[in-house]
Design a protein around this motif. Structure first.
Motif, short mmCIF file in Angstrom:
data_model
loop_
_atom_site.label_atom_id
_atom_site.label_comp_id
_atom_site.label_asym_id
_atom_site.label_seq_id
_atom_site.Cartn_x
_atom_site.Cartn_y
_atom_site.Cartn_z
N PHE A 106 19.38 54.72 35.60
CA PHE A 106 20.87 55.62 35.25
C PHE A 106 20.63 56.61 34.04
CE2 PHE A 106 21.95 51.37 37.29
CZ PHE A 106 22.33 51.67 38.40
N HIS A 107 21.00 57.79 34.41
CA HIS A 107 20.83 58.87 33.23
C HIS A 107 22.06 58.62 32.23
CE1 HIS A 107 24.39 61.20 34.42
NE2 HIS A 107 24.29 61.09 35.64
N GLY A 108 21.84 59.13 31.16
CA GLY A 108 22.86 59.26 30.00
C GLY A 108 23.80 60.31 30.08
N GLY A 109 24.56 60.46 29.04
CA GLY A 109 25.39 61.46 28.88
C GLY A 109 26.89 61.27 28.64
N GLY A 110 26.86 60.10 28.10
CA GLY A 110 28.65 59.56 27.62
C GLY A 110 29.31 59.47 28.94
N SER A 180 16.93 50.23 34.87
CA SER A 180 16.89 50.78 33.56
C SER A 180 17.81 52.07 33.27
CB SER A 180 15.36 51.40 33.54
OG SER A 180 14.89 51.98 32.09
N GLY A 181 17.86 52.53 32.01
CA GLY A 181 18.77 53.63 31.89
C GLY A 181 18.82 54.10 30.36
N ASP A 182 19.29 55.11 29.90
CA ASP A 182 19.50 55.54 28.40
C ASP A 182 20.82 55.62 28.25
OD1 ASP A 182 19.12 59.00 28.08
OD2 ASP A 182 18.93 58.13 30.18
N SER A 183 21.18 55.57 27.11
CA SER A 183 22.48 55.78 26.47
C SER A 183 23.52 54.99 27.28
CB SER A 183 22.67 57.30 26.13
OG SER A 183 23.89 57.64 25.20
N ALA A 184 24.56 56.06 27.62
CA ALA A 184 25.70 55.66 28.78
C ALA A 184 24.76 54.90 30.02
CB ALA A 184 26.29 56.78 29.04
N PRO A 214 20.90 51.98 24.54
CA PRO A 214 22.13 51.81 25.06
C PRO A 214 23.59 51.44 24.35
CG PRO A 214 20.95 49.58 24.72
CD PRO A 214 20.15 50.75 24.24
N VAL A 215 24.59 51.92 24.96
CA VAL A 215 25.95 51.83 24.49
C VAL A 215 26.35 50.65 24.83
CG1 VAL A 215 28.22 52.81 24.23
CG2 VAL A 215 26.51 54.35 24.93
N VAL A 342 23.46 56.31 15.92
CA VAL A 342 24.64 55.48 15.72
C VAL A 342 24.80 54.32 16.70
CG1 VAL A 342 26.21 57.33 15.16
CG2 VAL A 342 26.18 56.60 17.67
N LEU A 343 23.90 54.30 17.76
CA LEU A 343 23.87 53.13 18.54
C LEU A 343 22.83 51.95 18.33
CD1 LEU A 343 24.43 55.17 22.04
CD2 LEU A 343 25.97 53.86 20.70
N ARG A 344 21.98 52.55 17.28
CA ARG A 344 21.10 51.45 16.87
C ARG A 344 21.53 50.21 16.79
NH1 ARG A 344 19.86 51.96 11.01
NH2 ARG A 344 21.55 50.70 10.84
N ASP A 345 22.43 49.91 16.25
CA ASP A 345 22.88 48.17 15.98
C ASP A 345 23.58 47.70 17.33
OD1 ASP A 345 22.15 48.85 13.44
OD2 ASP A 345 24.00 48.84 12.66
#
Length: 398
Positions: A106-110, A180-184, A214-215, A342-345
């Motif tokens: 799944f792709h990211g992009g908020g 798998s996926g990145d960010s959103a 990940p968010v 910002v999403l590190r934690d």
């Protein structure tokens, strides 16, 4: 003379737009500065497009600026099809074992931007190196869709991916499947992994989940990484809060409320002590991260925010809020986090909670990393390193 003044003014304006301080220690800072300028320009274009009701057109134009065609090569066959009723790009390794690994990406992009078209290099390489079938869907995006539409799309794609018919059609090994996926997209992958892991009706399940920055929660926007990187390149705290409000169908006037943590105050009855413990970074993060940062929990906040945004408390939107019993049924995990993100934690807290629930987890922390780096392997050495690490883990664990 006038022309010279105009040119000078344009150059000065361009320099001011491009120059934005980047944190000390980040990988290849000047490249990142230029990338940040391009990203801000595209986001400004996207925001204007949304205001004008042209969100879909902006996404379409942005997609066509990237590699949009399904182009096969000597190692990988690439086709466009559908999965669970959603547009899907499929990358299939041409050689190797009869039964292949399978990865759903799944792709990211908020939840508002992006497409599988932006991930051609990463997904093509994963298919080739893993001797795999890699599928990436185009789920619906804001403003045409808000939560839970994106989640429902991701889950529909996952159920189709795990179905006997699709496994047979693409000769995928039912014992070697990953999500798998990145960010959103990492958010959607984590949420899907939890749901399918707990679904006893499924005869086939994911063996692994690989989450890239990940968010995972929206109750605390004052974690150390949100504070440390609040104004950093690529993804700032205000921008991430805006993405959350878009995703949850909220009014942007709530942005300062969320940034101040007024939505998760002590007096908010929905945010119980048990829920709060699941995002308590003072106990979930390592000391090297917490440093001298202070936990921000307001005694009195802004009433009614959770009622307006029920998705804040929904595990389908915020997987970090899942109960330990649900986390324990999730597949083995890989979680990539970046120091300057910002999403590190969010990612590091999820690592700890999964480990506490008995799930094997590999935490891949990039000390010079920034949000979005894995999509930039052709530009940044860091991008290549992150891509290498991600693919290597899948090779060893899928």
């Amino acid at each position: 003379m006038k022309l010279l003044l105009v040119v000078s003014a344009l150059l000065a304006a361009s320099a001011c737009f491009i120059y934005r301080p980047v944190p000390s220690g980040v990988s290849e800072p000047w490249k990142l500065m230029l990338l940040d300028a391009c990203t801000r320009f595209m986001r400004t274009l996207g925001t204007v497009g949304h205001w004008l009701g042209l969100g879909s057109l902006v996404n379409t134009v942005s997609s066509r600026m990237m590699m949009a065609d399904a182009r096969s090569d000597a190692d990988v066959t690439v086709v466009d099809t559908t999965l669970g009723g959603l547009p899907t790009r499929v990358f299939v390794a041409k050689s190797g074992e009869k039964l292949k690994r399978g990865v759903l990406y799944f792709h990211g992009g908020g939840w508002a931007y992006g497409s599988w078209k932006f991930y051609d290099s990463l997904l093509r390489r994963a298919a080739k190196d893993l001797d795999a079938v890699v599928m990436s869907v185009d789920y619906r995006l804001y403003p045409e869709a808000v939560f839970p539409a994106q989640y429902n799309d991701a889950l529909a794609a996952a159920r189709a991916f795990l179905s006997p018919q699709v496994l047979e059609d693409y000769s995928m090994d039912p014992g070697r499947l990953g999500v798998s996926g990145d960010s959103a997209g990492g958010n959607l992958a984590a949420a899907v992994a939890l749901e399918t892991g707990s679904d006893n009706s499924l005869s086939v399940k994911f063996k692994v989940q690989a989450l890239i920055y990940p968010v995972l929660q929206a109750l605390d926007f004052n974690t150390p990484s949100y504070v440390q990187n609040q104004n950093d390149c690529i993804l700032s705290r205000p921008k991430m809060v805006q993405f959350w409000l878009w995703y949850l169908g909220g009014d942007l006037s709530l942005k300062p409320v969320l940034i101040a943590n007024n939505h998760s105050s002590v007096e908010e009855p929905a945010v119980t002590a048990d829920i709060r413990s699941r995002v308590d970074w003072t106990s979930l993060l390592p000391a090297r991260v917490t440093q001298n940062f202070q936990l921000v929990v307001k005694e009195k906040g802004t009433p009614g925010v959770v009622d307006k945004l029920p998705g804040l408390m929904d595990v389908r939107a915020a997987p970090l809020l899942a109960e330990s019993s649900v986390l324990s049924r999730a597949p083995k995990a890989y979680v990539m986090t970046c120091e300057f993100d910002v999403l590190r934690d969010d990612g590091l807290m999820y690592v700890r909670r999964l480990q506490d629930a008995g799930v094997p987890v590999t935490s891949d922390y990039l000390k010079d990393g920034f949000h979005g780096c894995i999509s930039l392997s052709s530009i940044f050495n860091l991008g290549q390193r992150s891509e290498d690490s991600y693919v290597h883990w899948l090779q060893q664990n899928l």
